[in-house]
Design a protein around this motif. Structure first.
Motif, PDB file in Angstrom:
ATOM      1  N   LEU A  63      -9.662  24.475  -2.996  1.00  0.00           N
ATOM      2  CA  LEU A  63      -9.349  23.308  -3.817  1.00  0.00           C
ATOM      3  C   LEU A  63     -10.589  22.428  -3.922  1.00  0.00           C
ATOM      4  O   LEU A  63     -11.426  22.418  -3.008  1.00  0.00           O
ATOM      5  N   PRO A  64     -10.758  21.656  -4.993  1.00  0.00           N
ATOM      6  CA  PRO A  64     -11.949  20.809  -5.148  1.00  0.00           C
ATOM      7  C   PRO A  64     -12.140  19.860  -3.962  1.00  0.00           C
ATOM      8  O   PRO A  64     -11.177  19.277  -3.463  1.00  0.00           O
ATOM      9  N   SER A  65     -13.368  19.705  -3.529  1.00  0.00           N
ATOM     10  CA  SER A  65     -13.662  18.920  -2.330  1.00  0.00           C
ATOM     11  C   SER A  65     -13.188  17.478  -2.453  1.00  0.00           C
ATOM     12  O   SER A  65     -12.563  16.933  -1.535  1.00  0.00           O
ATOM     13  N   LEU A  66     -13.482  16.838  -3.585  1.00  0.00           N
ATOM     14  CA  LEU A  66     -13.117  15.438  -3.747  1.00  0.00           C
ATOM     15  C   LEU A  66     -11.594  15.280  -3.798  1.00  0.00           C
ATOM     16  O   LEU A  66     -11.043  14.323  -3.240  1.00  0.00           O
ATOM     17  N   PHE A  67     -10.914  16.216  -4.444  1.00  0.00           N
ATOM     18  CA  PHE A  67      -9.451  16.169  -4.480  1.00  0.00           C
ATOM     19  C   PHE A  67      -8.885  16.251  -3.063  1.00  0.00           C
ATOM     20  O   PHE A  67      -7.983  15.481  -2.693  1.00  0.00           O
ATOM     21  N   LYS A  68      -9.390  17.175  -2.249  1.00  0.00           N
ATOM     22  CA  LYS A  68      -8.895  17.320  -0.883  1.00  0.00           C
ATOM     23  C   LYS A  68      -9.108  16.036  -0.087  1.00  0.00           C
ATOM     24  O   LYS A  68      -8.211  15.585   0.643  1.00  0.00           O
ATOM     25  N   GLU A  69     -10.284  15.445  -0.224  1.00  0.00           N
ATOM     26  CA  GLU A  69     -10.590  14.252   0.574  1.00  0.00           C
ATOM     27  C   GLU A  69      -9.732  13.068   0.128  1.00  0.00           C
ATOM     28  O   GLU A  69      -9.248  12.291   0.955  1.00  0.00           O
ATOM     29  N   ARG A  70      -9.532  12.917  -1.167  1.00  0.00           N
ATOM     30  CA  ARG A  70      -8.699  11.817  -1.654  1.00  0.00           C
ATOM     31  C   ARG A  70      -7.238  12.017  -1.224  1.00  0.00           C
ATOM     32  O   ARG A  70      -6.566  11.059  -0.828  1.00  0.00           O
ATOM     33  N   LEU A  71      -6.758  13.243  -1.265  1.00  0.00           N
ATOM     34  CA  LEU A  71      -5.391  13.506  -0.822  1.00  0.00           C
ATOM     35  C   LEU A  71      -5.259  13.273   0.679  1.00  0.00           C
ATOM     36  O   LEU A  71      -4.249  12.734   1.146  1.00  0.00           O
ATOM     37  N   PHE A  72      -6.280  13.664   1.450  1.00  0.00           N
ATOM     38  CA  PHE A  72      -6.274  13.417   2.897  1.00  0.00           C
ATOM     39  C   PHE A  72      -6.129  11.920   3.175  1.00  0.00           C
ATOM     40  O   PHE A  72      -5.313  11.492   4.008  1.00  0.00           O
ATOM     41  N   VAL A  73      -6.912  11.113   2.484  1.00  0.00           N
ATOM     42  CA  VAL A  73      -6.850   9.665   2.675  1.00  0.00           C
ATOM     43  C   VAL A  73      -5.490   9.116   2.246  1.00  0.00           C
ATOM     44  O   VAL A  73      -4.886   8.293   2.942  1.00  0.00           O
ATOM     45  N   TYR A  74      -4.998   9.593   1.105  1.00  0.00           N
ATOM     46  CA  TYR A  74      -3.719   9.090   0.584  1.00  0.00           C
ATOM     47  C   TYR A  74      -2.576   9.401   1.553  1.00  0.00           C
ATOM     48  O   TYR A  74      -1.730   8.541   1.832  1.00  0.00           O
ATOM     49  N   LEU A  75      -2.549  10.600   2.101  1.00  0.00           N
ATOM     50  CA  LEU A  75      -1.496  10.983   3.045  1.00  0.00           C
ATOM     51  C   LEU A  75      -1.635  10.255   4.381  1.00  0.00           C
ATOM     52  O   LEU A  75      -0.633   9.988   5.056  1.00  0.00           O
ATOM     53  N   SER A  76      -2.861   9.933   4.759  1.00  0.00           N
ATOM     54  CA  SER A  76      -3.083   9.301   6.059  1.00  0.00           C
ATOM     55  C   SER A  76      -2.586   7.864   6.116  1.00  0.00           C
ATOM     56  O   SER A  76      -2.514   7.276   7.197  1.00  0.00           O
ATOM     57  N   ARG A  77      -2.228   7.300   4.981  1.00  0.00           N
ATOM     58  CA  ARG A  77      -1.629   5.956   4.990  1.00  0.00           C
ATOM     59  C   ARG A  77      -0.330   5.940   5.781  1.00  0.00           C
ATOM     60  O   ARG A  77       0.093   4.901   6.272  1.00  0.00           O
ATOM     61  N   PHE A  78       0.321   7.103   5.890  1.00  0.00           N
ATOM     62  CA  PHE A  78       1.631   7.176   6.529  1.00  0.00           C
ATOM     63  C   PHE A  78       1.554   7.526   8.018  1.00  0.00           C
ATOM     64  O   PHE A  78       2.578   7.662   8.667  1.00  0.00           O
ATOM     65  N   CYS A  79       0.343   7.674   8.543  1.00  0.00           N
ATOM     66  CA  CYS A  79       0.172   7.972   9.972  1.00  0.00           C
ATOM     67  C   CYS A  79      -0.045   6.662  10.722  1.00  0.00           C
ATOM     68  O   CYS A  79      -0.918   5.869  10.368  1.00  0.00           O
ATOM     69  N   GLU A  80       0.754   6.424  11.770  1.00  0.00           N
ATOM     70  CA  GLU A  80       0.648   5.154  12.498  1.00  0.00           C
ATOM     71  C   GLU A  80      -0.688   5.008  13.217  1.00  0.00           C
ATOM     72  O   GLU A  80      -1.160   3.898  13.450  1.00  0.00           O
ATOM     73  N   VAL A  81      -1.311   6.119  13.579  1.00  0.00           N
ATOM     74  CA  VAL A  81      -2.644   6.063  14.178  1.00  0.00           C
ATOM     75  C   VAL A  81      -3.651   6.002  13.042  1.00  0.00           C
ATOM     76  O   VAL A  81      -3.631   6.839  12.132  1.00  0.00           O
ATOM     77  N   ARG A  82      -4.560   5.052  13.081  1.00  0.00           N
ATOM     78  CA  ARG A  82      -5.421   4.790  11.932  1.00  0.00           C
ATOM     79  C   ARG A  82      -6.749   5.538  11.967  1.00  0.00           C
ATOM     80  O   ARG A  82      -7.630   5.304  11.132  1.00  0.00           O
TER      81      ARG A  82
END
Length: 469
Positions: A65-84
């Motif tokens: 998958l495109p690198s920038l897409f993966k990184e943006r999705l990683f950041v977007y999903l990490s909003r829901f992790c209580e550990v920052r």
């Protein structure tokens, strides 16, 4: 193998593990351009880090998958992790502090672009319906541009799948239709890694942010507010499902610990009753042979080695599962263990036990003894301290234990506990107790408090307990 050979092999094994850990860290740093603390949690078990790194490469870095897409999705999903940690580290990758998805060709994003991504709400109700409609009949040959409406729709649907909301099934079906089958499977693989990364940070609360991230957030106030804010809430159904998953994992961990303790007890008995008795018999045979041939120096040497092996087997058996713990209780067992530890390590050890301590219950005494074992092992291996003090006391409601050395401690931010300290914390918190550790230049201090009445299991907090000196 004599004692010197054993020590040499142990030293060489330790050097090999350090070299292996260093090689893995070198590969990580070469790929990312920085060395994330995420891959530095188990230096004493480099095979764990190596396998974690291999999993990250397959599911994340080498995922087509495109690198920038993966990184943006990683950041977007990490909003829901209580550990920052994850959201902060991957925001750093997006901003150019390291390489997004390990790709040196991926251009950094601006702070404004990252803030817009973080402020984009999870689509719900009518907005989710619009996202579903937008992709329902799409046949995407390539993934959409960053910041586009189509990308927002994919991020939103992928988030519902990731969080397993009530709308997850519908989102999954639309994603499967919109993406080519291989691209869809790679997306699912990527979501699996992000879930693993989030869980890894949750079970390692000692994980700290790197200095480059701290400095970056300190100079970008708006971005820092988005990154360090509390995790974005999800629906009650999702929260309950995640709690159920954590409860199942904790139950599995408890079962593992009980099995481990039972196996230690079994091995200890086998060593004592089988190997130990055989060595005693061998000693008797050698003693009789020596009487028949008193001038045979080899028989005398064999008898001496047999006696040494018998003593070492006895000590090892008792360390695995001391019979004193069941027969006489914690106070007597601590006295015996500390005396042997002082002899083996050369560390002056003082024990202060409040009288009368009394019996505390089999499970509590075993937990405290294992914490004492692990703590003293850490003092011997890492602190360089010449002295250590152990204090144990109890009242009608709780029992506490403190272990304090005067070795080469470090700032709390730099302490990176491995599996041993994590195991201690799990043992204590699973019984409703408190585990605290602080490390400074003047030494390290461990404090444990356990209730003497049954306490409900509680979920791990987002940060480690702190101990006051």
């Amino acid at each position: 193998m004599d004692a010197d050979d054993a020590k040499l092999n142990a030293a060489l094994g330790g050097e090999g593990r350090l070299r292996e850990a260093s090689e893995v860290e070198t590969r990580v740093e070469k790929r990312f351009g920085v060395l994330p603390n995420f891959f530095r949690l188990t230096p004493e078990n480099p095979e764990i880090t190596a396998n974690l790194w291999g999993f990250a490469c397959f599911t994340y870095l080498d995922n087509p998958l495109p690198s920038l897409f993966k990184e943006r999705l990683f950041v977007y999903l990490s909003r829901f992790c209580e550990v920052r940690y994850c959201i902060a580290r991957h925001v750093g990758f997006l901003a150019g502090l390291g390489r997004a998805s390990g790709d040196p060709q991926s251009a950094p994003q601006t702070t404004e672009e990252i803030v817009r991504l973080l402020r984009r709400p999870l689509p719900r109700a009518q907005e989710l319906e619009r996202c579903l409609s937008r992709l329902a009949h799409a046949q995407l040959r390539v993934l959409p541009d960053p910041g586009s409406d189509a990308e927002a729709a994919i991020l939103g649907l992928a988030s519902h799948v990731f969080l397993q909301t009530p709308d997850a099934a519908a989102c999954l079906d639309v994603l499967r239709c919109a993406l080519a089958e291989s691209r869809f499977q790679y997306l699912m693989l990527f979501l699996a890694f992000v879930r693993t990364a989030h869980y890894w940070t949750k079970v390692h609360p000692e994980l700290t942010l790197e200095e480059d991230i701290k400095q970056f957030l300190a100079t970008h106030e708006v971005l820092a507010e988005c990154v360090l804010a509390d995790a974005e809430p999800v629906s009650d159904d999702v929260s309950n499902r995640l709690l159920d998953e954590l409860a199942s994992l904790r139950k599995l961990w408890n079962t593992f610990q009980r099995t481990q303790d039972e196996e230690r007890q079994h091995i200890a008995r086998e060593l004592h009753d089988s190997v130990g008795q055989s060595l005693v018999g061998l000693g008797m045979v050698l003693g009789a042979a020596k009487k028949e041939a008193p001038s045979n120096g080899k028989l005398e040497e064999a008898a001496r080695l047999t006696k040494t092996c018998t003593e070492e087997i006895r000590v090892l058996s008792h360390l695995l599962h001391p019979p004193l713990l069941e027969e006489l209780g914690l106070a007597s067992t601590v006295g015996w263990y500390v005396e042997g530890f002082a002899t083996r390590s050369g560390i002056t050890t003082r024990v202060e036990i409040a009288e009368p301590l009394g019996r505390l219950g089999k499970d509590i005494e075993l937990v405290l003894f294992r914490v004492l074992q692990e703590s003293l092992t850490n003092v011997h291996r890492h602190s360089g301290s010449k002295t250590v003090v152990i204090r144990i006391g109890a009242d009608s409601k709780q029992v506490w234990m403190e272990i304090e050395d005067q070795g080469k401690g470090s700032d709390n931010d730099l302490v990176r506990p491995g599996v041993g300290i994590t195991g201690m914390r799990e043992r204590i918190e699973n019984r409703g107790g408190e585990f605290g550790i602080s490390s400074q230049e003047s030494g390290t201090y461990v404090r444990v408090v356990l209730p003497l009445t049954p306490a409900p299991l509680r979920a791990r907090a987002g940060s480690p307990s702190s101990a006051s000196r």
